[in-house]
Design a protein around this motif. Structure first.
Motif, mmCIF file in Angstrom:
data_model
loop_
_atom_site.group_PDB
_atom_site.id
_atom_site.type_symbol
_atom_site.label_atom_id
_atom_site.label_comp_id
_atom_site.label_asym_id
_atom_site.label_seq_id
_atom_site.Cartn_x
_atom_site.Cartn_y
_atom_site.Cartn_z
ATOM 1 N N ASP A 9 10.678 77.189 28.742
ATOM 2 C CA ASP A 9 10.761 75.753 28.526
ATOM 3 C C ASP A 9 12.220 75.318 28.652
ATOM 4 O O ASP A 9 13.035 75.609 27.775
ATOM 5 N N LEU A 10 12.549 74.611 29.729
ATOM 6 C CA LEU A 10 13.931 74.194 29.950
ATOM 7 C C LEU A 10 14.431 73.251 28.857
ATOM 8 O O LEU A 10 15.620 73.192 28.585
ATOM 9 N N ASP A 11 13.520 72.529 28.203
ATOM 10 C CA ASP A 11 13.914 71.651 27.100
ATOM 11 C C ASP A 11 14.431 72.462 25.905
ATOM 12 O O ASP A 11 15.138 71.921 25.059
ATOM 13 N N GLY A 12 14.096 73.739 25.853
ATOM 14 C CA GLY A 12 14.542 74.604 24.770
ATOM 15 C C GLY A 12 15.823 75.354 25.086
ATOM 16 O O GLY A 12 16.205 76.277 24.365
ATOM 17 N N PHE A 13 16.507 74.968 26.175
ATOM 18 C CA PHE A 13 17.715 75.690 26.598
ATOM 19 C C PHE A 13 18.762 75.747 25.490
ATOM 20 O O PHE A 13 19.321 76.801 25.214
ATOM 21 N N LYS B 256 17.513 77.247 41.128
ATOM 22 C CA LYS B 256 17.702 77.920 39.838
ATOM 23 C C LYS B 256 19.165 77.816 39.415
ATOM 24 O O LYS B 256 19.474 77.514 38.260
ATOM 25 N N HIS B 257 20.058 78.058 40.362
ATOM 26 C CA HIS B 257 21.487 78.018 40.081
ATOM 27 C C HIS B 257 21.908 76.617 39.643
ATOM 28 O O HIS B 257 22.625 76.452 38.642
ATOM 29 N N GLU B 258 21.452 75.590 40.352
ATOM 30 C CA GLU B 258 21.801 74.214 40.000
ATOM 31 C C GLU B 258 21.235 73.828 38.636
ATOM 32 O O GLU B 258 21.906 73.169 37.845
ATOM 33 N N THR B 259 20.011 74.228 38.365
ATOM 34 C CA THR B 259 19.387 73.917 37.078
ATOM 35 C C THR B 259 20.163 74.578 35.947
ATOM 36 O O THR B 259 20.470 73.953 34.930
ATOM 37 N N THR C 243 26.389 73.345 31.569
ATOM 38 C CA THR C 243 27.490 72.386 31.493
ATOM 39 C C THR C 243 27.224 71.335 30.424
ATOM 40 O O THR C 243 28.121 70.964 29.666
ATOM 41 N N GLU C 244 25.999 70.875 30.340
ATOM 42 C CA GLU C 244 25.629 69.862 29.354
ATOM 43 C C GLU C 244 25.798 70.378 27.925
ATOM 44 O O GLU C 244 26.143 69.619 27.015
ATOM 45 N N ASN C 245 25.583 71.671 27.717
ATOM 46 C CA ASN C 245 25.584 72.239 26.364
ATOM 47 C C ASN C 245 26.790 73.114 26.043
ATOM 48 O O ASN C 245 26.927 73.575 24.915
ATOM 49 N N GLU C 246 27.661 73.342 26.992
ATOM 50 C CA GLU C 246 28.745 74.300 26.824
ATOM 51 C C GLU C 246 29.677 73.955 25.670
ATOM 52 O O GLU C 246 30.064 74.826 24.886
#
Length: 177
Positions: free
Chosen positions: A57-61, A8-11, A17-20
């Motif tokens: 939905d992780l795609d909706g992060f 969970k932490h890594e995800t 990080t990708e969206n920050e």
């Protein structure tokens, strides 16, 4: 075998990080200073982590993170609303709505520009990135390029025009212009 907490932490870290940078830019458009942005971003990161289990939905992060950022920024603005140098919440809501509306277009433009940068020869790409790095020393970058400062600025101008044209073509081909 990793435990669920580590996964969970890594995800979360990968998604955040990708969206920050995009989230930070979004928040920056709503608050007066960079320091205020940092303060709001701390709250955003905490809320995102605390409520990460609720994201189905992780795609909706990204969309979810923008919603959280909006509420955090509006809360910060409400709390600091007594400061007359802060815009009213109504004005900020208009800015936020406009920013959210434009985010997809801006993301497409960033992706197109990234693709165009990748098409540049490696030495050219490295020089362009060096010129736009925070606290870039243009004299040093020009020297690294083997050009005078004036010649480097002219070269950089020509490269920027190429990148603009490439980005426009890419967006047109994707039907996003």
């Amino acid at each position: 075998m990793k435990d669920k907490t580590a996964d969970k932490h890594e995800t979360f870290l990968a998604l955040f990080t990708e969206n920050e940078a995009a989230i930070r830019a979004f928040v920056r458009r709503m608050v007066p200073t960079r320091q205020d942005t940092s303060d709001v971003m701390q709250g955003v990161a905490l809320v995102l982590w605390r409520k990460f289990d609720e994201l189905e939905d992780l795609d909706g992060f990204r969309k979810w993170a923008f919603r959280v950022a909006r509420y955090e920024a509006l809360g910060w603005l409400r709390d600091t609303g007594r400061d007359r140098h802060v815009l009213s919440v109504d004005v900020i809501k208009v800015v936020v709505d406009e920013s959210a509306h434009n985010e997809a277009k801006l993301a497409a433009q960033r992706d197109a520009l990234d693709g165009c940068l990748e098409k540049l020869p490696t030495p050219h790409r490295q020089l362009v990135l060096a010129a736009y790095a925070p606290q870039a020393d243009m004299q040093q970058v020009a020297k690294q390029s083997g050009r005078t400062v004036n010649a480097f600025y002219q070269w950089l101008h020509r490269i920027r025009l190429q990148l603009v044209e490439c980005t426009r073509r890419t967006l047109q081909l994707e039907g996003l212009s």
